[in-house]
Design a protein around this motif. Structure first.
Motif, short mmCIF file in Angstrom:
data_model
loop_
_atom_site.label_atom_id
_atom_site.label_comp_id
_atom_site.label_asym_id
_atom_site.label_seq_id
_atom_site.Cartn_x
_atom_site.Cartn_y
_atom_site.Cartn_z
N ILE A 5 0.87 -1.18 0.00
CA ILE A 5 0.00 0.00 0.00
C ILE A 5 0.90 1.23 0.00
O ILE A 5 1.47 1.61 1.03
CB ILE A 5 -0.93 0.00 1.22
N ASN A 6 1.06 1.83 -1.18
CA ASN A 6 1.96 2.98 -1.31
C ASN A 6 1.32 4.23 -0.72
O ASN A 6 0.19 4.58 -1.05
CB ASN A 6 2.29 3.21 -2.78
N VAL A 7 2.06 4.92 0.14
CA VAL A 7 1.54 6.13 0.78
C VAL A 7 2.32 7.38 0.40
O VAL A 7 1.79 8.49 0.49
CB VAL A 7 1.52 5.97 2.32
N LEU A 8 3.58 7.21 -0.02
CA LEU A 8 4.39 8.32 -0.50
C LEU A 8 4.95 7.94 -1.86
O LEU A 8 5.71 6.97 -1.97
CB LEU A 8 5.55 8.63 0.45
N THR A 9 4.56 8.69 -2.90
CA THR A 9 5.10 8.44 -4.23
C THR A 9 5.67 9.73 -4.81
O THR A 9 5.28 10.83 -4.40
CB THR A 9 4.03 7.87 -5.18
N ALA A 10 6.57 9.59 -5.77
CA ALA A 10 7.18 10.75 -6.41
C ALA A 10 6.13 11.52 -7.20
O ALA A 10 5.24 10.94 -7.82
CB ALA A 10 8.31 10.31 -7.33
N GLY A 11 6.23 12.86 -7.14
CA GLY A 11 5.29 13.71 -7.84
C GLY A 11 4.04 14.04 -7.05
O GLY A 11 3.11 14.64 -7.58
N GLU A 12 4.00 13.64 -5.78
CA GLU A 12 2.82 13.86 -4.95
C GLU A 12 3.20 14.53 -3.63
O GLU A 12 4.38 14.73 -3.34
CB GLU A 12 2.10 12.53 -4.66
N MET A 13 2.18 14.84 -2.83
CA MET A 13 2.37 15.49 -1.55
C MET A 13 1.57 14.75 -0.49
O MET A 13 0.53 14.15 -0.79
CB MET A 13 1.89 16.94 -1.63
N SER A 14 2.05 14.76 0.74
CA SER A 14 1.31 14.19 1.86
C SER A 14 1.35 15.16 3.03
O SER A 14 2.10 16.14 3.02
CB SER A 14 1.90 12.83 2.27
N ILE A 35 6.72 15.67 -1.33
CA ILE A 35 6.81 16.63 -0.22
C ILE A 35 5.83 16.22 0.86
O ILE A 35 4.63 16.06 0.60
CB ILE A 35 6.51 18.06 -0.69
N CYS A 36 6.36 16.01 2.06
CA CYS A 36 5.52 15.68 3.22
C CYS A 36 5.54 16.89 4.16
O CYS A 36 6.61 17.31 4.62
CB CYS A 36 6.06 14.44 3.93
N VAL A 37 4.38 17.46 4.43
CA VAL A 37 4.30 18.64 5.29
C VAL A 37 3.66 18.27 6.62
O VAL A 37 2.87 17.32 6.71
CB VAL A 37 3.51 19.78 4.62
N VAL A 38 4.02 19.02 7.64
CA VAL A 38 3.45 18.84 8.98
C VAL A 38 2.62 20.07 9.29
O VAL A 38 3.08 21.20 9.12
CB VAL A 38 4.55 18.66 10.04
N ILE A 39 1.37 19.86 9.74
CA ILE A 39 0.48 20.98 10.02
C ILE A 39 -0.41 20.63 11.21
O ILE A 39 -0.78 19.47 11.41
CB ILE A 39 -0.38 21.32 8.77
N HIS A 40 -0.74 21.63 12.02
CA HIS A 40 -1.55 21.41 13.21
C HIS A 40 -3.02 21.16 12.85
O HIS A 40 -3.51 21.62 11.81
CB HIS A 40 -1.46 22.62 14.14
N LYS A 55 -5.26 18.40 -1.95
CA LYS A 55 -4.18 18.07 -2.88
C LYS A 55 -3.37 16.85 -2.45
O LYS A 55 -2.66 16.26 -3.27
CB LYS A 55 -3.22 19.26 -3.01
N ALA A 56 -3.45 16.46 -1.19
CA ALA A 56 -2.55 15.43 -0.66
C ALA A 56 -2.88 14.05 -1.19
O ALA A 56 -4.04 13.67 -1.34
CB ALA A 56 -2.61 15.43 0.86
N GLU A 57 -1.83 13.29 -1.44
CA GLU A 57 -1.98 11.88 -1.77
C GLU A 57 -2.40 11.09 -0.54
O GLU A 57 -3.26 10.23 -0.61
CB GLU A 57 -0.64 11.35 -2.30
#
Length: 289
Positions: free
Chosen positions: A47-56, A200-205, A224-226
């Motif tokens: 189960i892919n959760v981070l792939t190239a060309g996407e954001m999480s 790109i993986c971002v951290v947000i409250h 927008k997030a994968e």
């Protein structure tokens, strides 16, 4: 800056956008390059959760070990002995790709401790992992620095960058409730992921009493997030629960993690309810909550 119609017509290259954006239905598109997967589905596929060309996005309230989970994702992408800590998270790294870790919330002392955790989890130093403390800079400076860093990635790393983590994406705008600012940085994130074929993986409250991240910025990121990782602190069970309420692909099974006596996060595989111990396959550790 205001543009009149003549200026817009002059700077907009319709043919270039048409050629780039057109989707030819007769040509099979390659599947996105996987970086990290969590668990497998009923057919045994990752189960892919981070792939190239996407954001999480990692979404959580304050003091819910967001930076620890970010460290877990980075260390597992690097690979190494961190698979003993998070056996459910699998790396798909195929080369010595560059990794950028940006922290906007802590000073250099605490940021260094956070960045060192990645190497500590793997028991070796990955030379193409580079971290930056950006707390003292303003939003525009952070955006411009990231933009330039990506442009110079081959010069700096010698290899393409595949993973970028931004711990504190809210600090890339002056106001997370400003719809124009939020849309602009969301578009910037999408352009970076697509142009450089990285994740790109971002951290947000998280908003109190809700699963939604803060402001218009949080709304744009969620759309927008994968994958959206939702972290919740379970005080009774002394763990952090990880689940994915929003995902473009399959959802992984929720799991828990805690922090061991070495200050490292690890997946909880067998919790004894009502006691102060968590048992993993290799160790028994007090929970430092």
């Amino acid at each position: 800056m205001n543009f009149n119609d003549d200026n817009i017509e002059e700077i907009f290259d319709f043919q270039s956008v048409y050629n780039d954006a057109y989707v030819d239905l007769d040509v099979e598109m390659p599947r996105p390059e996987p970086l990290i997967s969590i668990g497998t589905n009923s057919k045994g596929y990752d189960i892919n959760v981070l792939t190239a060309g996407e954001m999480s996005a990692i979404v959580a309230p304050s003091k819910s070990m967001k930076s620890f989970f970010k460290s877990a994702l980075i260390s597992r992408y690097i690979g190494g002995s961190s698979d003993n800590l998070f056996p459910n998270i699998k790396t798909h790294r195929t080369d010595d790709f560059g990794i950028i870790d940006i922290d906007t919330e802590q000073g250099k002392f605490y940021t260094q401790k956070t960045f060192r955790r990645v190497h500590k989890m793997n028991n070796f130093v990955y030379q193409n992992y580079k971290g930056f403390a950006m707390r003292k800079y303003n939003a525009d400076e952070r955006v411009n620095f990231t933009d330039e860093l990506l442009k110079r990635q081959i010069e700096i790393f010698g290899k393409p960058i595949k993973l970028v983590c931004i711990d504190g994406i809210a600090d890339y705008v002056d106001d997370t409730n400003d719809i124009v600012m939020s849309k602009r940085i969301s578009d910037k994130l999408m352009r970076w992921t697509d142009e450089y074929n990285l994740h790109i993986c971002v951290v947000i409250h998280k908003l109190g009493g809700s699963n939604k991240p803060v402001g218009h910025l949080g709304s744009f990121i969620t759309k927008k997030a994968e994958t959206v990782f939702l972290l919740e602190r379970d005080e009774d069970r002394k763990v952090i629960n990880v689940q994915t309420p929003f995902s473009r692909g399959e959802q992984f099974e929720p799991f828990d993690f805690a922090i061991n006596n070495d200050g490292l996060p690890y997946e909880v595989t067998n919790l004894i309810i009502g006691q102060d111990k968590i048992i993993t396959p290799n160790k028994e550790q007090d929970i430092p909550f």
